[in-house]
Scaffold this motif. Structure first.
Motif, PDB file in Angstrom:
ATOM      1  N   PRO A  23      51.517   1.370  22.808  1.00  0.00           N
ATOM      2  CA  PRO A  23      52.344   1.033  23.347  1.00  0.00           C
ATOM      3  C   PRO A  23      54.328   0.444  23.147  1.00  0.00           C
ATOM      4  O   PRO A  23      54.316   0.136  22.434  1.00  0.00           O
ATOM      5  CB  PRO A  23      51.656  -0.144  24.463  1.00  0.00           C
ATOM      6  CG  PRO A  23      51.248  -1.381  23.650  1.00  0.00           C
ATOM      7  CD  PRO A  23      50.770   0.342  21.981  1.00  0.00           C
ATOM      8  N   PHE A  24      54.837   1.077  24.303  1.00  0.00           N
ATOM      9  CA  PHE A  24      56.311   1.218  24.024  1.00  0.00           C
ATOM     10  C   PHE A  24      56.991  -0.327  25.577  1.00  0.00           C
ATOM     11  O   PHE A  24      56.663   0.914  26.616  1.00  0.00           O
ATOM     12  CB  PHE A  24      57.131   1.858  23.539  1.00  0.00           C
ATOM     13  CG  PHE A  24      56.383   2.359  22.700  1.00  0.00           C
ATOM     14  CD1 PHE A  24      57.966   2.512  21.041  1.00  0.00           C
ATOM     15  CD2 PHE A  24      55.703   2.981  21.687  1.00  0.00           C
ATOM     16  CE1 PHE A  24      57.486   2.566  19.665  1.00  0.00           C
ATOM     17  CE2 PHE A  24      55.640   3.644  20.979  1.00  0.00           C
ATOM     18  CZ  PHE A  24      56.208   3.338  19.609  1.00  0.00           C
ATOM     19  N   TYR A  25      57.951  -0.906  25.386  1.00  0.00           N
ATOM     20  CA  TYR A  25      58.676  -1.247  25.965  1.00  0.00           C
ATOM     21  C   TYR A  25      59.589   0.082  25.779  1.00  0.00           C
ATOM     22  O   TYR A  25      60.752   0.661  25.445  1.00  0.00           O
ATOM     23  CB  TYR A  25      59.462  -2.015  25.963  1.00  0.00           C
ATOM     24  CG  TYR A  25      57.850  -3.746  26.322  1.00  0.00           C
ATOM     25  CD1 TYR A  25      57.587  -2.962  27.191  1.00  0.00           C
ATOM     26  CD2 TYR A  25      57.975  -4.388  25.066  1.00  0.00           C
ATOM     27  CE1 TYR A  25      57.118  -5.008  27.752  1.00  0.00           C
ATOM     28  CE2 TYR A  25      57.025  -4.850  25.029  1.00  0.00           C
ATOM     29  CZ  TYR A  25      56.314  -5.828  26.136  1.00  0.00           C
ATOM     30  OH  TYR A  25      55.790  -7.152  26.075  1.00  0.00           O
ATOM     31  N   THR A  26      60.250   0.363  27.610  1.00  0.00           N
ATOM     32  CA  THR A  26      61.446   0.953  27.393  1.00  0.00           C
ATOM     33  C   THR A  26      62.547   0.004  28.597  1.00  0.00           C
ATOM     34  O   THR A  26      62.097  -0.311  29.190  1.00  0.00           O
ATOM     35  CB  THR A  26      61.375   2.698  28.095  1.00  0.00           C
ATOM     36  OG1 THR A  26      60.270   2.979  27.979  1.00  0.00           O
ATOM     37  CG2 THR A  26      62.147   3.189  28.538  1.00  0.00           C
ATOM     38  N   LEU A  27      63.556  -0.272  26.922  1.00  0.00           N
ATOM     39  CA  LEU A  27      64.436  -0.888  27.634  1.00  0.00           C
ATOM     40  C   LEU A  27      66.040  -0.206  27.714  1.00  0.00           C
ATOM     41  O   LEU A  27      66.066   0.271  26.886  1.00  0.00           O
ATOM     42  CB  LEU A  27      64.651  -2.263  26.688  1.00  0.00           C
ATOM     43  CG  LEU A  27      65.486  -3.571  26.425  1.00  0.00           C
ATOM     44  CD1 LEU A  27      65.180  -4.079  28.004  1.00  0.00           C
ATOM     45  CD2 LEU A  27      65.612  -3.559  25.185  1.00  0.00           C
ATOM     46  N   ARG A  28      66.369  -0.967  29.391  1.00  0.00           N
ATOM     47  CA  ARG A  28      67.963  -0.474  29.674  1.00  0.00           C
ATOM     48  C   ARG A  28      68.584  -1.062  28.777  1.00  0.00           C
ATOM     49  O   ARG A  28      68.695  -2.400  29.984  1.00  0.00           O
ATOM     50  CB  ARG A  28      68.156   0.648  31.095  1.00  0.00           C
ATOM     51  CG  ARG A  28      69.705   0.917  30.956  1.00  0.00           C
ATOM     52  CD  ARG A  28      69.952   2.106  32.273  1.00  0.00           C
ATOM     53  NE  ARG A  28      68.720   3.378  31.963  1.00  0.00           N
ATOM     54  CZ  ARG A  28      69.013   4.130  31.520  1.00  0.00           C
ATOM     55  NH1 ARG A  28      70.025   4.906  31.049  1.00  0.00           N
ATOM     56  NH2 ARG A  28      67.587   5.415  31.530  1.00  0.00           N
ATOM     57  N   LEU A  29      69.730  -0.436  28.225  1.00  0.00           N
ATOM     58  CA  LEU A  29      70.989  -2.047  27.344  1.00  0.00           C
ATOM     59  C   LEU A  29      71.829  -1.834  29.103  1.00  0.00           C
ATOM     60  O   LEU A  29      72.630  -0.437  29.290  1.00  0.00           O
ATOM     61  CB  LEU A  29      71.539  -1.843  26.376  1.00  0.00           C
ATOM     62  CG  LEU A  29      70.193  -1.695  25.425  1.00  0.00           C
ATOM     63  CD1 LEU A  29      70.548  -1.573  23.806  1.00  0.00           C
ATOM     64  CD2 LEU A  29      69.388  -3.008  25.220  1.00  0.00           C
TER      65      LEU A  29
END
Length: 181
Positions: A33-39
Motif C-alpha cells: 500500500p502507498f499513500y498518494t500525496l499531492r504537495l
C-alpha cells in the motif's frame, strides 16, 4: 499512525500535502500500500509506502497550540552557528531533513540573522527560502489564516530573535574585551 484520504500531512523538506488516495502498487512480486500525496507547493504527486511513512518523516501538521509555541520560539534567541559555512550547511541540511518544524525554524532564524550581515551562499539562500516557506505554510495551515497574515507574524518574531541575538553577542564581546584588560 495511519493517514486517511483527504488528510493534510507534512512531507519533510516539501511542506504541506494532502493524501489523495491509498493505493496498492506491485513492487516485484509484492503488493504494497502507498499513500498518494499531492504537495501544495508544487502540485506534484509523491508516492510514500504506508509501511515507511514514519521513517520518511511523514507527519500530521502541528496543532494550533504548537503553532503559537513555534511563533514564540521563532522570537527567542538562538545558538551561534558554526562560522565555517560548510559545517553550518551540513548541520542545517540535517535539521531540514528531519521534518521537525521546530528544527526548521532554528535554521530560518539563524540564516535570517546571518543574511543581515553578509550575503549568503547560493545554497544557504535557497535553504533560507525553503525554511521560510515551510514555516509559513505550516503555520498558515494550522492557524487557518492566509499566508499573508502569517508572514507579518513570522517577520516580527524573526526581528525579535535577531535583536536578542545581536544584544547577547555584543554583551559577550564586551565581556571578553573587559576580561582581556
Amino acid at each position: 499512525m495511519g493517514f486517511k484520504v483527504g488528510q493534510k500531512v507534512v512531507y519533510p523538506n516539501h511542506g504541506i500535502g494532502i493524501i489523495e488516495q491509498i493505493e496498492q502498487k506491485q513492487i516485484g512480486s509484492t503488493v504494497l500500500p502507498f499513500y498518494t500525496l499531492r504537495l501544495a507547493s508544487t502540485n506534484s504527486v509523491v508516492l510514500v509506502p504506508v509501511d515507511n511513512a514514519r521513517e520518511v518523516g511523514l507527519r500530521s501538521p502541528i496543532s494550533a497550540a504548537e503553532g503559537e509555541m513555534l511563533l514564540k520560539n521563532l522570537a527567542d534567541d538562538f545558538a551561534s552557528p558554526p562560522t565555517d559555512w560548510k559545517d553550518r550547511f551540513k548541520e542545517f541540511s540535517e535539521k531540514m531533513r528531519t521534518g521537525d518544524i521546530f528544527a526548521v525554524a532554528e535554521v530560518l532564524k539563524t540564516l535570517t540573522y546571518l543574511s543581515q550581515f553578509k550575503p549568503l551562499s547560493f545554497r544557504e539562500q535557497r535553504m533560507l527560502e525553503r525554511a521560510r516557506y515551510l514555516v509559513i505554510s505550516e503555520l498558515s495551515t494550522v492557524c487557518r489564516k492566509p499566508e499573508c497574515d502569517i508572514v507579518q507574524r513570522v517577520d516580527e518574531a524573526l526581528a525579535a530573535a535577531c535583536a536578542k541575538h545581536a544584544r547577547r553577542t555584543t554583551r559577550a564581546r564586551a565581556a571578553g574585551a573587559n576580561a582581556g584588560h
